[in-house]
Design a protein around this motif. Sequence first.
Motif, PDB file in Angstrom:
ATOM      1  N   PRO A 275       0.818  -1.213   0.000  1.00 60.40           N
ATOM      2  CA  PRO A 275       0.000   0.000   0.000  1.00 60.40           C
ATOM      3  C   PRO A 275       0.855   1.268   0.000  1.00 60.40           C
ATOM      4  O   PRO A 275       2.049   1.234   0.297  1.00 60.40           O
ATOM      5  CB  PRO A 275      -0.761  -0.118   1.307  1.00 60.40           C
ATOM      6  N   ALA A 276       0.196   2.380  -0.326  1.00 58.44           N
ATOM      7  CA  ALA A 276       0.867   3.682  -0.201  1.00 58.44           C
ATOM      8  C   ALA A 276       0.771   4.201   1.224  1.00 58.44           C
ATOM      9  O   ALA A 276       1.603   4.994   1.673  1.00 58.44           O
ATOM     10  CB  ALA A 276       0.228   4.680  -1.169  1.00 58.44           C
ATOM     11  N   ILE A 277      -0.259   3.759   1.955  1.00 57.47           N
ATOM     12  CA  ILE A 277      -0.496   4.218   3.329  1.00 57.47           C
ATOM     13  C   ILE A 277      -0.664   2.999   4.222  1.00 57.47           C
ATOM     14  O   ILE A 277      -1.411   2.070   3.902  1.00 57.47           O
ATOM     15  CB  ILE A 277      -1.757   5.102   3.395  1.00 57.47           C
ATOM     16  N   LEU A 278       0.045   3.014   5.359  1.00 56.64           N
ATOM     17  CA  LEU A 278      -0.041   1.938   6.344  1.00 56.64           C
ATOM     18  C   LEU A 278      -0.643   2.483   7.632  1.00 56.64           C
ATOM     19  O   LEU A 278      -0.284   3.577   8.075  1.00 56.64           O
ATOM     20  CB  LEU A 278       1.337   1.361   6.658  1.00 56.64           C
ATOM     21  N   ILE A 279      -1.550   1.690   8.219  1.00 59.44           N
ATOM     22  CA  ILE A 279      -2.109   2.045   9.528  1.00 59.44           C
ATOM     23  C   ILE A 279      -1.896   0.858  10.451  1.00 59.44           C
ATOM     24  O   ILE A 279      -2.376  -0.250  10.174  1.00 59.44           O
ATOM     25  CB  ILE A 279      -3.612   2.377   9.423  1.00 59.44           C
ATOM     26  N   PHE A 280      -1.155   1.109  11.545  1.00 59.62           N
ATOM     27  CA  PHE A 280      -0.912   0.074  12.550  1.00 59.62           C
ATOM     28  C   PHE A 280      -1.534   0.521  13.864  1.00 59.62           C
ATOM     29  O   PHE A 280      -1.106   1.514  14.450  1.00 59.62           O
ATOM     30  CB  PHE A 280       0.589  -0.174  12.735  1.00 59.62           C
ATOM     31  N   ASP A 281      -2.575  -0.221  14.277  1.00 55.88           N
ATOM     32  CA  ASP A 281      -3.237   0.091  15.539  1.00 55.88           C
ATOM     33  C   ASP A 281      -2.774  -0.913  16.581  1.00 55.88           C
ATOM     34  O   ASP A 281      -3.374  -1.960  16.775  1.00 55.88           O
ATOM     35  CB  ASP A 281      -4.760   0.028  15.350  1.00 55.88           C
ATOM     36  N   GLU A 282      -1.670  -0.572  17.247  1.00 57.79           N
ATOM     37  CA  GLU A 282      -1.053  -1.452  18.253  1.00 57.79           C
ATOM     38  C   GLU A 282      -0.817  -2.842  17.661  1.00 57.79           C
ATOM     39  O   GLU A 282      -1.164  -3.877  18.226  1.00 57.79           O
ATOM     40  CB  GLU A 282      -1.962  -1.533  19.489  1.00 57.79           C
ATOM     41  N   ALA A 283      -0.200  -2.847  16.482  1.00 52.31           N
ATOM     42  CA  ALA A 283      -0.074  -4.082  15.711  1.00 52.31           C
ATOM     43  C   ALA A 283       0.920  -5.068  16.300  1.00 52.31           C
ATOM     44  O   ALA A 283       0.886  -6.248  15.964  1.00 52.31           O
ATOM     45  CB  ALA A 283       0.335  -3.742  14.284  1.00 52.31           C
ATOM     46  N   LEU A 284       1.831  -4.604  17.150  1.00 51.64           N
ATOM     47  CA  LEU A 284       2.858  -5.501  17.691  1.00 51.64           C
ATOM     48  C   LEU A 284       2.569  -5.897  19.133  1.00 51.64           C
ATOM     49  O   LEU A 284       3.456  -6.383  19.833  1.00 51.64           O
ATOM     50  CB  LEU A 284       4.232  -4.819  17.610  1.00 51.64           C
ATOM     51  N   SER A 285       1.327  -5.701  19.561  1.00 50.62           N
ATOM     52  CA  SER A 285       1.007  -5.895  20.979  1.00 50.62           C
ATOM     53  C   SER A 285       1.086  -7.351  21.421  1.00 50.62           C
ATOM     54  O   SER A 285       1.363  -7.632  22.581  1.00 50.62           O
ATOM     55  CB  SER A 285      -0.395  -5.350  21.268  1.00 50.62           C
TER      56      SER A 285
END
Length: 696
Positions: free
Chosen positions: A611-621
């Motif tokens: 993607p051109a834009i990444l959204i990580f919402d506490e992705a490594l929790s």
Amino acid sequence: VSVVCVILIAVLWGGGLGMLLPGMKVLIAPEGLHGWAWNTLTEDHLGVKLVRYKVSTDLRKKLHLPPEVIHLSDVKKDSPAAKAGIKTNDWIVGLDKVTVLAHPEDQYIPADALTRTIGLDKADTQLSLLIFNQETDEFRSVTVTLGPVKTSSRILGEIASRIPEPTSYKDRFPILLWLLIIIAAMTILRNGLRFIQEYLVQTAVLQSMMDLRCENYNVALRLPVIFYAASGTTDTMSRFVQDTAELGRAQNTLFGKTLVEPAKAVASIVMALCFSWQLTLIAMVGGPIVYVLIRKFGKVMKRSSRRALESWSDMLGVLEETLTGIRVVKAYTMEAAERKRFFRVNRQLYKQQRRIARINSATSPTVEALGMVAGGAAAGGAGYLVFNGMMDSDTFIAWMACLAAMFDPMRKLSKVATRFQRGDAAAERIFELNRREREKRLPGAPQLPKHSKCIEFRNVDFTYPGTTTPALRDINLTITAGQTIAIVGPNGCGKTTMVSLLPRLLDTTRGEVFIDGCDIASHSLRSLRQQISVVTQETIIFNSSIAENISYGLRRPSHEQVLDAARQAYVDDFVSAMPDGYDTIVGQRGATLSGGQRQRIAIARAILRDPAILIFDEALSQIDPHSEQLISKAMKDFVRNRTTLMIAHRFSSIINADAIVVMDDGAILDVGKHADLLQRCNLYQHLYKTQFANSE
């Protein structure tokens, strides 16, 4: 085809009832089938109602009458008999100026020979009849011009003339046998048509329910995320399962019983009217009362059905929460509490279903009781006619059979009305889903160009439906393409809400979000979301293979591309040990995987999307420290030249960010580098000490 079958079923049903009268004539009536045919023709010719009457021995000796005469119980006004001066209660005892007998000097003819003589003559033929008046005990000769006969009477006469006339009562048996064979053939044909009709109806209903589920699934996919946040998923699932099943049952009833039973009732009414229209109308007096009662029952049924369907939804909600959270339930020894909660909603469902059962149970007996009262009144009238010589006993029996056949479909239809109301309640809930506001998609909206410059939040406010406090207030933020932005703040400060505005999972209450100067609300939603990958804290894994989960959202990616993304997210480390490798089915919600393994698959999915834009919402929790270091290293290469928004509570997730956005109470407090924020932002200092320092 189904409707044609219904019409044929009704015709055969009415025909079967119509065959009862010939059967009664063969079994019971002294004149038999042939005598009935001659009587019918004679009645048409003369315009009278005749009854064969056995003369008493004393009267026969006194007046020299034959053993049996024709009693005229009713002479119609302006009929050929009335014009000739024949009156009600006169007797026809023979022909005057007899020319058809072997002994012309004997004027008296047996009743069957007399009716055959009259019946077989054509219209406009003149006959001289010998009439006896009971009141004056006088004989008189009357010349009558025969009138035309009905088509049905003519057909009956033609049939009778082609059947050998039995000479004794025992000789009638072959005729009865043929009647039974005809009735059996009609019954077999009718039931064959019934099979075709019911099969076609059920097939059509099943297909319509399939189409409705597909249509509603398409609607469900296009409902905004806020809808599920507000009402949950179980209510929608209940509409797909229980409500659709209820609607399907109502449609089966509508196109099944509601077509067949009224058609059978109409056929029965027509036959009953043919025997006696006055008595049949008396029997139908209870119809309006039944209609009012069924209407009242239906209104109560609809309310109860809707509440029952809502209770179904509540029960499914409790069931889903308990079973998906069974580990927590057991770990916290909450089995007893969950059991009480389930029993409570289950009892509520039981109460609504019991009310429905009460209405269902009351409908049919009420209708049957009213039908019996009305039918009894009509039967009493019919009995009066029989005992006064105005109706034959065999006609009475056939009419009663038609009456019973008429009331049976009506009794069945009484439950149909309540079934409709249950289906109506289900239909309302199903189509409510269709009326929900969809995600805002502009028809013919232009494609959003691939992101390459900046993202801008301009004067953005957002308030969740049903609340008055804004979740976001006056958000103004500009992100340059390729930057990695970390968003931090206490729980509930609006971090997830803000990043959800970018792929338009939520739409702003006020303000705009721009990508490269283009308002995302006025561009194609699909072209926007195709540029974004989202990895959430709650990892969503589907019940399919690992390869299919990684390639989710892409059409036919190559196996090498999937493997490359899996290696970057370190999925290959644990998949290589599985017997089926990337073809391993992971179970519902990835039940066979650990939390960290699910998270790595979700990250591999985001990598593969490119993607051109990444959204990580506490992705490594949910990833252990070692895996986190490896993934962070891979992500450092992957996010290069991509705009990344990262919600984080761990120091390792934000230390390399180009900028950190500090949020509190729905507003942006500060934006800057880690070192700068430690110097000037009190909230960031507090967050660092309480959240990030330990992870560092």
